[in-house]
Design an enzyme around this catalytic site. Structure first.
Site, short mmCIF file in Angstrom:
data_model
loop_
_atom_site.label_atom_id
_atom_site.label_comp_id
_atom_site.label_asym_id
_atom_site.label_seq_id
_atom_site.Cartn_x
_atom_site.Cartn_y
_atom_site.Cartn_z
N LYS A 168 0.79 -1.32 0.17
CA LYS A 168 0.01 0.05 -0.02
C LYS A 168 0.96 1.14 0.03
O LYS A 168 1.99 0.98 0.44
CB LYS A 168 -1.03 -0.03 1.30
CG LYS A 168 -0.27 0.19 2.55
CD LYS A 168 0.14 1.66 3.10
CE LYS A 168 -1.03 2.60 2.68
NZ LYS A 168 -0.60 3.99 3.15
N THR A 179 2.86 6.65 3.98
CA THR A 179 3.43 5.34 4.42
C THR A 179 3.23 4.22 3.37
O THR A 179 2.48 4.19 2.61
CB THR A 179 2.78 4.83 5.87
OG1 THR A 179 3.16 5.67 6.61
CG2 THR A 179 3.30 3.51 6.02
N THR A 383 -8.35 16.86 7.79
CA THR A 383 -9.62 17.79 7.96
C THR A 383 -10.74 17.25 7.55
O THR A 383 -10.85 16.40 6.76
CB THR A 383 -9.34 19.31 7.42
OG1 THR A 383 -8.87 19.36 6.15
CG2 THR A 383 -8.31 19.72 8.20
#
Lengths: 383, 383
Positions: A168, A179, A383
């Site tokens: 991923k 990541t 957000t």
């Protein structure tokens, strides 16, 4: 197929509610042996997430029974309580597998600086354990996605053994957009030292040469687990070549799914004095925002390539550099070359070739363009 | 006022047609003495434009009679013919001033990899020479703009002498968004060695700490010319302080006009083991695209600050880093601190304070956010 392509592995992917919805966010990959030899490579960022610190300890023993991975939270910059959460996660997996927590690797990905919701995560491990199967590879790959639009899986079969993998992230092992996590599995019978050598060799020329935005993650992890279930002990060089193919396949999938990208750019550096120089120059070009914007605008702005090369300490003479963009040598001898109007930048795939005229070494670094969508996606992320 | 604020200087800015329109694109700054002591600092990019190579030679003599500057073309990566163009430009200025070409500095800014239209540039030097005046400072500052929305000028008066300056570019001396050019003038009477020390000290803490996008230009140049016309020889430390003020003023103007920026970000690194560490950490944060996107989105994403710090070799312990964003200590001891909801990121001015808890040194690095407008402006630049 993914991580369950080789014999000896089961996997599952479930929705624990960490992401706060119905999406899968917890994956479990279990090695049923008979071997449990393993190797791992981790982020070079000195600010390491709790699961990285934990898994590095586990891998020092050279054995991994299972890997538990979650999306929805990186468990980075969470202090001692965050490390305890990782430890508790490994203990829980050890408990359901009736095995030692010390051989359970943990990976997390998501926002930095927030504790994981352990009340959701721990019960989901029971659910995942109940769903472990030889067909679970795709669900596991799905569960580790964050901003990934698609799950990334790959496998290769050789004579007598198989290598599988899932990944991923739209980033890489060292510098990273977000990541990058990768679990590779094989039913070949190799010890942890051989696996370590093969893994380092394979990642050095694949994940390590993907540089989408020069940002190094706190959580990057690539693990290689061997079950030995095929009973085959392959030639190490042949195994390394096959493993490199799987890593290259996953690298390409990461590149194609990089956040906001509209172009994938291969930077081929040739004529370098050393491999190190070739990679250094390739990386400097890959990180040049101005060039990445130009490619987005389909502008063959080779001057920005030279400006990036000039920012490095590599061996070269400025007036001996040649640059081709999609096959047109727009810069020869550090100055204007063939007509830049001949460069066709409309395809998604772009190749920039830089000839340093300084030696026999070469390397390819992969990156993407810089787009308004990248800005949008990364402005709005938390957000 | 600008470069003509001190006694002994005349300037002009004219439209040569290099940019292909009516906009001013050629500036001339002349030092009428009695002194012509000078110093210069130049881009660290190893791919240097022809005018940089030329002006470095000129400055080795420590004397500059005049500076000729053009926008509309960088004259970089243009090979030997490009260097001959710069040489011819200096010769032409020497001729109209009846002086030696060897004391004429040349600066260029614009697109890399294209020859300058000498048939337009050379005649414009005659025109500029005819317009030289004590009031020409603003026209000269206007003529060196490329994507600059406004002309950048500054001056400071001390007891008995004055320092003036003009600059262009939304970038900096070392890394640079676009070429940064700056001409500083003074009527103080100082020799070239003193000017050199003062200039290096002033630029090291101003232009050198502005890092809008980490891209190092091929053309960056900062020149300091002294006419000695005031008859005042100031204390060197006092002069350096005043020069630093002028440079800081121009740096702020460059920052506020950076391409596509909606936020200006001051990164204050404190508690560093050394000045070098403080600047290294500040620069790593300033170059982190993910953080720059987050600030654009008014997201106090301190995890990205820590990830950037962790990518450096500076002295620090991950669990001792504190981070404040606009005064709110959102990260304490490398983990969650005060409520990030309290951070107000709506003002254009943003301050990120990083306390490494590793020593007494500090430094501030300035950058901007990363926006869709930046991408647009730099995708469309040469097309």
């Amino acid at each position: 197929m993914s991580v369950t392509a080789p014999l000896g592995f089961r996997a599952a992917g479930v929705a624990a509610g960490i992401k706060g919805g119905e999406a899968r966010d917890l994956a479990l990959v279990v090695n049923d042996g008979p071997s449990r030899a393993a190797a791992g490579v981790f982020t070079r960022n000195r600010v390491k997430a709790a699961p990285v610190l934990w898994s590095q300890q586990v891998l020092r023993g050279g054995r991994v029974r299972a890997v538990v991975l979650n999306s929805g939270g990186a468990n980075a910059c969470t202090g001692a309580p965050g490390f305890q959460d990782t430890h508790a996660t490994a203990e829980k997996v050890g408990q359901v597998l009736q095995d030692s927590a010390g051989e359970i690797a943990v990976c997390s990905t998501g926002l930095i600086g927030e504790r994981l919701p352990m009340d959701k995560l721990l019960p989901a491990i029971d659910v995942a354990a109940g769903q472990l199967s030889r067909d679970g590879g795709l669900a596991a790959a799905d569960a580790i996605r964050t901003t990934d639009k698609v799950a990334k899986i790959a496998f290769r079969r050789a004579d007598g053994y198989t290598i599988g993998g899932m990944a991923k992230g739209a980033g890489m092992l060292a510098p990273s957009l977000a990541t990058m996590l990768c679990v590779l599995t094989t039913d070949a019978d190799l010890d942890s030292a051989a696996l370590d050598r093969a893994l380092r060799a394979a990642t050095a020329v694949t994940f390590d040469r993907l540089d989408t935005d020069g940002c190094i993650s706190t959580n990057d992890t690539v693990l290689l687990l061997a079950s030995g279930a095929s009973g085959t002990t392959p030639d190490e060089a042949e195994f390394t070549a096959l493993l490199t193919e799987v890593c290259a396949d996953l690298t390409r999938q990461l590149l194609n799914d990089a956040e906001g990208a509209s172009k994938t750019i291969a930077i081929e550096v040739v004529g370098a004095a050393s491999d190190f120089d070739a990679v250094t120059v390739g990386r400097a070009i890959a990180r040049n925002n101005l060039l990445k914007c130009a490619i987005h605008g389909e502008d063959p702005n080779w001057g920005r390539v030279l400006a990036a090369v000039g920012s490095t300490e590599a061996v070269f003479e400025p007036d001996k550099i040649n640059v081709a963009i999609n096959g047109v040598w727009v810069c020869r001898g550090g100055a204007v070359g063939d007509d830049r109007g001949k460069v066709d930048l409309s395809p998604r795939e772009v190749t920039i070739t830089v000839d340093l005229s300084a030696g026999p070494a070469s390397a390819t670094v992969w990156t993407t363009d810089l787009t308004a969508e990248y800005v949008h996606e990364n402005s709005a992320y938390s957000t």
